[in-house]
Every structure is written in structure tokens, then in C-alpha cells.
Design a protein around this motif. Structure first.
Motif, PDB file in Angstrom:
ATOM      1  N   GLN A  49       0.848  -1.180   0.000  1.00  0.00           N
ATOM      2  CA  GLN A  49       0.000   0.000   0.000  1.00  0.00           C
ATOM      3  C   GLN A  49       0.884   1.230   0.000  1.00  0.00           C
ATOM      4  OE1 GLN A  49      -2.115  -0.426   3.667  1.00  0.00           O
ATOM      5  NE2 GLN A  49      -3.653  -1.771   2.803  1.00  0.00           N
ATOM      6  N   GLU A  50       0.429   2.270  -0.681  1.00  0.00           N
ATOM      7  CA  GLU A  50       1.151   3.540  -0.665  1.00  0.00           C
ATOM      8  C   GLU A  50       0.395   4.525   0.191  1.00  0.00           C
ATOM      9  OE1 GLU A  50       2.672   5.388  -4.189  1.00  0.00           O
ATOM     10  OE2 GLU A  50       2.657   3.470  -5.238  1.00  0.00           O
ATOM     11  N   ASP A  51       1.133   5.352   0.890  1.00  0.00           N
ATOM     12  CA  ASP A  51       0.560   6.426   1.693  1.00  0.00           C
ATOM     13  C   ASP A  51       1.270   7.706   1.293  1.00  0.00           C
ATOM     14  OD1 ASP A  51      -0.467   8.170   3.524  1.00  0.00           O
ATOM     15  OD2 ASP A  51       0.281   7.123   5.284  1.00  0.00           O
ATOM     16  N   ASN A  52       0.554   8.601   0.641  1.00  0.00           N
ATOM     17  CA  ASN A  52       1.130   9.851   0.160  1.00  0.00           C
ATOM     18  C   ASN A  52       0.686  11.058   0.989  1.00  0.00           C
ATOM     19  OD1 ASN A  52       2.020   8.159  -1.805  1.00  0.00           O
ATOM     20  ND2 ASN A  52       0.893   9.107  -3.473  1.00  0.00           N
ATOM     21  N   SER A  53       0.032  10.827   2.126  1.00  0.00           N
ATOM     22  CA  SER A  53      -0.540  11.940   2.872  1.00  0.00           C
ATOM     23  C   SER A  53       0.514  12.929   3.352  1.00  0.00           C
ATOM     24  CB  SER A  53      -1.351  11.416   4.060  1.00  0.00           C
ATOM     25  OG  SER A  53      -0.536  10.641   4.909  1.00  0.00           O
ATOM     26  N   ASP A  54       1.635  12.459   3.843  1.00  0.00           N
ATOM     27  CA  ASP A  54       2.653  13.361   4.358  1.00  0.00           C
ATOM     28  C   ASP A  54       3.963  13.216   3.588  1.00  0.00           C
ATOM     29  OD1 ASP A  54       3.651  15.327   6.030  1.00  0.00           O
ATOM     30  OD2 ASP A  54       4.299  13.902   7.552  1.00  0.00           O
ATOM     31  N   LYS A  55       4.331  11.966   3.305  1.00  0.00           N
ATOM     32  CA  LYS A  55       5.520  11.682   2.519  1.00  0.00           C
ATOM     33  C   LYS A  55       5.299  10.349   1.807  1.00  0.00           C
ATOM     34  CE  LYS A  55       8.007   9.320   6.200  1.00  0.00           C
ATOM     35  NZ  LYS A  55       9.259   9.167   6.884  1.00  0.00           N
ATOM     36  N   GLN A  56       6.091  10.067   0.825  1.00  0.00           N
ATOM     37  CA  GLN A  56       5.946   8.842   0.051  1.00  0.00           C
ATOM     38  C   GLN A  56       6.359   7.635   0.904  1.00  0.00           C
ATOM     39  OE1 GLN A  56       4.733   8.799  -3.051  1.00  0.00           O
ATOM     40  NE2 GLN A  56       4.869   6.606  -3.306  1.00  0.00           N
ATOM     41  N   VAL A  57       5.417   6.763   1.235  1.00  0.00           N
ATOM     42  CA  VAL A  57       5.680   5.585   2.046  1.00  0.00           C
ATOM     43  C   VAL A  57       5.019   4.381   1.383  1.00  0.00           C
ATOM     44  CG1 VAL A  57       5.320   4.479   4.290  1.00  0.00           C
ATOM     45  CG2 VAL A  57       5.757   6.918   4.180  1.00  0.00           C
ATOM     46  N   VAL A  58       5.759   3.278   1.271  1.00  0.00           N
ATOM     47  CA  VAL A  58       5.208   2.035   0.757  1.00  0.00           C
ATOM     48  C   VAL A  58       5.247   1.016   1.881  1.00  0.00           C
ATOM     49  CG1 VAL A  58       5.458   0.178  -0.921  1.00  0.00           C
ATOM     50  CG2 VAL A  58       5.979   2.530  -1.583  1.00  0.00           C
ATOM     51  N   VAL A  59       4.088   0.417   2.200  1.00  0.00           N
ATOM     52  CA  VAL A  59       3.992  -0.581   3.254  1.00  0.00           C
ATOM     53  C   VAL A  59       3.747  -1.930   2.595  1.00  0.00           C
ATOM     54  CG1 VAL A  59       2.747  -1.329   5.311  1.00  0.00           C
ATOM     55  CG2 VAL A  59       3.047   1.113   4.850  1.00  0.00           C
ATOM     56  N   THR A  60       4.637  -2.904   2.858  1.00  0.00           N
ATOM     57  CA  THR A  60       4.528  -4.237   2.283  1.00  0.00           C
ATOM     58  C   THR A  60       4.224  -5.234   3.393  1.00  0.00           C
ATOM     59  OG1 THR A  60       6.128  -3.672   0.581  1.00  0.00           O
ATOM     60  CG2 THR A  60       5.735  -6.008   0.942  1.00  0.00           C
ATOM     61  N   GLY A  61       3.243  -6.108   3.158  1.00  0.00           N
ATOM     62  CA  GLY A  61       2.881  -7.131   4.130  1.00  0.00           C
ATOM     63  C   GLY A  61       3.685  -8.407   3.911  1.00  0.00           C
ATOM     64  N   TRP A  62       3.995  -9.109   5.000  1.00  0.00           N
ATOM     65  CA  TRP A  62       4.740 -10.364   4.973  1.00  0.00           C
ATOM     66  C   TRP A  62       4.084 -11.354   5.917  1.00  0.00           C
ATOM     67  CZ3 TRP A  62       8.887 -10.809   1.689  1.00  0.00           C
ATOM     68  CH2 TRP A  62       9.369  -9.620   1.141  1.00  0.00           C
ATOM     69  N   LEU A  63       4.215 -12.639   5.607  1.00  0.00           N
ATOM     70  CA  LEU A  63       3.711 -13.698   6.478  1.00  0.00           C
ATOM     71  C   LEU A  63       4.886 -14.548   6.934  1.00  0.00           C
ATOM     72  CD1 LEU A  63       1.412 -15.368   7.759  1.00  0.00           C
ATOM     73  CD2 LEU A  63       1.345 -16.694   5.631  1.00  0.00           C
ATOM     74  N   LEU A  64       5.049 -14.685   8.244  1.00  0.00           N
ATOM     75  CA  LEU A  64       6.073 -15.532   8.846  1.00  0.00           C
ATOM     76  C   LEU A  64       5.395 -16.796   9.352  1.00  0.00           C
ATOM     77  CD1 LEU A  64       8.884 -16.102  10.218  1.00  0.00           C
ATOM     78  CD2 LEU A  64       7.947 -14.930  12.207  1.00  0.00           C
ATOM     79  N   VAL A  65       5.898 -17.958   8.926  1.00  0.00           N
ATOM     80  CA  VAL A  65       5.392 -19.252   9.392  1.00  0.00           C
ATOM     81  C   VAL A  65       6.592 -20.073   9.837  1.00  0.00           C
ATOM     82  CG1 VAL A  65       4.109 -21.334   8.782  1.00  0.00           C
ATOM     83  CG2 VAL A  65       3.485 -19.147   7.734  1.00  0.00           C
ATOM     84  N   SER A  66       6.520 -20.624  11.047  1.00  0.00           N
ATOM     85  CA  SER A  66       7.612 -21.489  11.507  1.00  0.00           C
ATOM     86  C   SER A  66       7.332 -22.928  11.077  1.00  0.00           C
ATOM     87  CB  SER A  66       7.786 -21.398  13.026  1.00  0.00           C
ATOM     88  OG  SER A  66       6.699 -21.992  13.700  1.00  0.00           O
ATOM     89  N   ALA A  67       8.392 -23.709  10.962  1.00  0.00           N
ATOM     90  CA  ALA A  67       8.269 -25.103  10.536  1.00  0.00           C
ATOM     91  C   ALA A  67       7.472 -25.906  11.563  1.00  0.00           C
ATOM     92  CB  ALA A  67       9.659 -25.716  10.365  1.00  0.00           C
TER      93      ALA A  67
END
Length: 113
Positions: A49-67
Motif C-alpha cells: 500500500q502507498e501512503d502519500n498523505s505526508d511523505k511517500q511511504v510504501v507498506v509491504t505485508g509479509w507472512l512468517l510461518v515457523s516449521a
């Protein structure tokens, strides 16, 4: 073991310090506790997702799964270092116990550029 769980992370737990006004704050510097963890999978999840409200920010989601059979001590207040990224939990850590032991954990993480 499946090739799915051949990645490694470092769990970073902050030290707690007190400022001159008596407020506790997280110290992510040299005093933070760093615990290496093997047998995990960290994959992109949820897009960006991008957030341009104050400054250019890109937020990326990640999934961590343990064995299966691993149960790292990861808390929602910890950070995770993985492949040059610093990630933080976006909520509680999912814990999947079984009647005969531990199954695994899952955590939704985000990276903010």
C-alpha cells in the motif's frame, strides 16, 4: 524437512529504558536482545500500500510461518530482521499448539520503507 522452511530470521526484543521524565521507552539499539531463529518461511502477503498523505511511504505485508514442531518465542512487541529488512508485527502472534506438543506459529508482519 521441507524446503519451505529453509529461511532464517533474527527476533529483536527491545531493552526498556526510562527517559528523564520517568517514561519507559523501547531501546532498539545495542541493548536490544537479538535471537537467531532457523526453520521459518517469510513470504510476501497482503500486497503493498502507498501512503502519500505526508511523505511517500510504501507498506509491504509479509507472512512468517515457523516449521512444524518449532515454536519461536516471538511477541507482538518484537521486531524481525530478515534479508536486510526490519519488520514489525501487525497484531498478535498466531500460536498453533497440538495435544501432543507444538505445531507452529504464524505472524503477519509489515515493512515500512
Amino acid at each position: 524437512m521441507s524446503v519451505l522452511y529453509e529461511q532464517s530470521i533474527v527476533i529483536v526484543r527491545p531493552a526498556i529504558s526510562t527517559d528523564r521524565y520517568g517514561n519507559e521507552k523501547a531501546d532498539w539499539g545495542e541493548a536490544a536482545d537479538r535471537t537467531p531463529v532457523d526453520q521459518v518461511s517469510v513470504q510476501p502477503a497482503g500486497g503493498s500500500q502507498e501512503d502519500n498523505s505526508d511523505k511517500q511511504v510504501v507498506v509491504t505485508g509479509w507472512l512468517l510461518v515457523s516449521a512444524p514442531g518449532t515454536y519461536p518465542d516471538l511477541r507482538a512487541t518484537d521486531r524481525v530482521e530478515h534479508e536486510g529488512m526490519t519488520l514489525q508485527a501487525t497484531g498478535k502472534i498466531g500460536r498453533w499448539p497440538t495435544p501432543v506438543g507444538v505445531r507452529h506459529i504464524e505472524a503477519q508482519l509489515k515493512e515500512v520503507d
